[in-house]
Design a protein around this motif. Structure first.
Motif, short mmCIF file in Angstrom:
data_model
loop_
_atom_site.label_atom_id
_atom_site.label_comp_id
_atom_site.label_asym_id
_atom_site.label_seq_id
_atom_site.Cartn_x
_atom_site.Cartn_y
_atom_site.Cartn_z
N LYS A 83 0.82 -1.21 0.00
CA LYS A 83 0.00 0.00 0.00
C LYS A 83 0.85 1.27 0.00
O LYS A 83 0.36 2.36 0.25
CB LYS A 83 -0.94 -0.02 1.21
N GLY A 84 2.15 1.09 -0.27
CA GLY A 84 3.00 2.26 -0.42
C GLY A 84 3.71 2.69 0.84
O GLY A 84 3.77 3.89 1.15
N TYR A 85 4.25 1.73 1.58
CA TYR A 85 5.09 2.02 2.75
C TYR A 85 6.41 1.25 2.60
O TYR A 85 6.46 0.17 2.00
CB TYR A 85 4.42 1.57 4.04
N VAL A 86 7.47 1.80 3.19
CA VAL A 86 8.68 1.04 3.41
C VAL A 86 8.58 0.51 4.84
O VAL A 86 8.43 1.29 5.79
CB VAL A 86 9.95 1.90 3.25
N VAL A 87 8.62 -0.81 4.98
CA VAL A 87 8.38 -1.45 6.28
C VAL A 87 9.64 -2.20 6.70
O VAL A 87 10.13 -3.06 5.96
CB VAL A 87 7.19 -2.42 6.20
N VAL A 88 10.14 -1.90 7.89
CA VAL A 88 11.33 -2.59 8.39
C VAL A 88 10.98 -3.27 9.71
O VAL A 88 10.45 -2.64 10.63
CB VAL A 88 12.52 -1.62 8.58
N ALA A 89 11.22 -4.58 9.79
CA ALA A 89 10.97 -5.35 11.00
C ALA A 89 12.30 -5.80 11.58
O ALA A 89 13.19 -6.27 10.85
CB ALA A 89 10.07 -6.55 10.70
N ILE A 90 12.43 -5.69 12.88
CA ILE A 90 13.71 -5.90 13.57
C ILE A 90 13.77 -7.28 14.21
O ILE A 90 12.80 -7.75 14.80
CB ILE A 90 13.89 -4.84 14.68
N ASP A 91 14.92 -7.93 14.10
CA ASP A 91 15.27 -9.05 14.98
C ASP A 91 15.96 -8.44 16.20
O ASP A 91 17.12 -8.00 16.11
CB ASP A 91 16.24 -10.01 14.28
N HIS A 92 15.26 -8.39 17.33
CA HIS A 92 15.84 -7.77 18.52
C HIS A 92 16.80 -8.76 19.20
O HIS A 92 16.37 -9.78 19.74
CB HIS A 92 14.74 -7.34 19.49
N THR A 93 18.07 -8.46 19.15
CA THR A 93 19.10 -9.31 19.73
C THR A 93 18.77 -9.64 21.19
O THR A 93 18.30 -8.78 21.94
CB THR A 93 20.47 -8.61 19.64
N ASP A 94 19.00 -10.88 21.59
CA ASP A 94 18.71 -11.42 22.92
C ASP A 94 17.22 -11.68 23.14
O ASP A 94 16.82 -12.08 24.24
CB ASP A 94 19.19 -10.49 24.06
N SER A 95 16.41 -11.49 22.09
CA SER A 95 14.96 -11.56 22.29
C SER A 95 14.27 -12.37 21.20
O SER A 95 13.05 -12.38 21.13
CB SER A 95 14.38 -10.14 22.33
#
Length: 435
Positions: free
Chosen positions: A164-176
């Motif tokens: 839908k027209g977004y740049v989406v970044v998902a994080i791998d949270h270290t230790d989690s």
């Protein structure tokens, strides 16, 4: 008396019917991917018009407090690695398809009852596709998972929003993450810091004049942050809800980490420094209120428009004294609370992977994703619908207000955008900032 030949023939027919049914079911499972629309999916859950690409990136946040290796109350300093996944509008080559395989695991690191087991699932994106720069830049969305989780926990949503027209970044949270789950203090200290760091990295790359694929693609002045559970704990802090002195005191009784968490407390004279580029917040089942993470003053610091999502039977974050109490206490924010009646904590993740259905596995592998009273695919579609409306209003100036201006109880009348008889079992509350 049934003749043996007749019995064998009947048995063969039953077996044949079962095999045909099983073949059809498998074909349906292969054609339906996480995030696809169910027959009763609400209007705005439909996938957008953009083709999307997906890439993996690695960042390093230098000079961070290593709270897991404190000695005598002193935190060593280390460089904190963070792996992220980025979905973005893409320009696909002729003949290319939006198809990707995500490599994930079930289980939890260091848990002998739930050992790590590799799994895969498919998505609708094209790995390393060329970015579409002609229509950009696009608003940035930063997504934070819970404890434990991964950057792939909500692909039904990340793919949908990118289309839908977004740049989406998902994080791998270290230790989690599933793969590296470590003692909880690291998650408490680092969740908000990770979100802010990745947000800045993405914004800077979007403005850079070099030839990185994000250059010119990211609208760094229009940013939304999305968090689930401990991710919700983090995004609320980044948006101005300073932590309580009680949380700081908890760390003071440990070997380290108190200075690092004190930086994020409401009592810190230098907090809050809310990034003005953040225009919207989504908090799925945010954790912490029942544990004293926030007090009244801390919640007053939240002033960014916020959309909360909860289950009223949440037994992890709590509802009345947990999520709903945050919603009620955030008096300076224009805020919504979508509640799934009889749902527990899993109001955000993908549906259970097919591997979690295998007999003999720990039931929590299934209940890491599933809801006992809801079809997770239905929840996914409803989340897509409401986040499209909420984020569209605040980040794209779309006229989606009618989809949020509905009566509180969904049982009383079909909600706008929902098919007839399909919007039962939900509540949507709305409060404007206190004058």
């Amino acid at each position: 008396m049934i003749k043996p030949t007749l019995f064998r023939f009947a048995h063969l027919q039953i077996l044949l019917c079962f095999l045909v049914f099983n073949s059809v079911l498998n074909a349906q499972n292969e054609s339906f991917l996480y995030g696809d629309a169910m027959p009763d999916a609400p209007e705005l859950s439909a996938r957008g018009t953009y083709k999307i690409g997906v890439r993996t990136m690695d960042f390093v946040n230098k000079g961070q407090a290593d709270v897991l290796n404190s000695k005598n109350g002193i935190d060593p300093i280390y460089d904190r690695p963070l792996k992220v996944e980025v979905w973005y509008p893409a320009l696909l080559a002729n003949g290319a398809t939006e198809s990707v395989t995500y490599n994930e695991v079930m289980g939890t690191a260091h848990d002998t009852l739930r050992p790590l087991t590799p799994i895969t699932f498919k998505g609708r994106a094209s790995r390393d596709a060329a970015p579409l720069t002609t229509d950009g830049p696009f608003p940035l969305l930063v997504v934070a998972h819970g404890y434990v989780g991964s950057r792939y926990l909500m692909t039904y949503l990340t793919e949908n929003l990118a289309s839908k027209g977004y740049v989406v970044v998902a994080i791998d949270h270290t230790d989690s993450t599933f793969k590296d789950a470590s003692p909880f203090p690291s998650t408490l200290v680092n969740r908000a810091k990770d979100i802010s760091f990745v947000l800045n990295q993405m914004a800077n790359l979007g403005k850079a004049k070099d030839k990185n694929f994000l250059s010119g693609l990211v609208d760094s002045e229009n940013i939304g942050i999305i968090g689930y559970s401990m991710g919700g704990y983090g995004v609320l802090n980044v948006a101005g809800a300073g932590y309580s002195d009680g949380l700081v005191g908890f760390f003071s009784g440990m070997s380290g980490g108190s200075k690092a968490i004190a930086e994020l407390a409401m009592s810190n004279p230098k907090f809050p420094k809310v990034d003005p580029r953040i225009k919207a917040v989504v908090a799925f089942a945010p954790w912490g209120m029942e544990r004293g993470v926030w007090d009244a003053e801390g919640l007053k610091g939240l002033k960014v428009p916020t959309f909360f999502v909860a289950g009223n039977q949440d037994d992890i974050s709590g509802y009345e004294k947990g999520i709903k109490a945050i919603y009620t206490g955030a008096v300076n924010a224009d805020r919504y609370l979508l509640t799934y009646k009889n749902a527990r904590h899993n109001v955000a993740p993908n549906p259970p992977p097919i591997e979690s259905l295998k007999p003999g596995l720990h039931i929590d592998e299934y209940y890491r994703y599933a809801e006992p009273s809801w079809d997770e695919r239905k929840i996914n579609n409803v989340n897509q619908h409401f986040l499209t409306a909420f984020l569209g209003i605040h980040l794209k100036q779309k006229d989606y207000s009618k989809f949020l201006e509905v009566q509180e109880n969904s049982n009383e009348k079909d909600w706008i955008g929902f098919k007839p008889r399909s919007s039962t079992g939900m509540e949507l509350l709305h409060e404007k900032p206190t004058p």
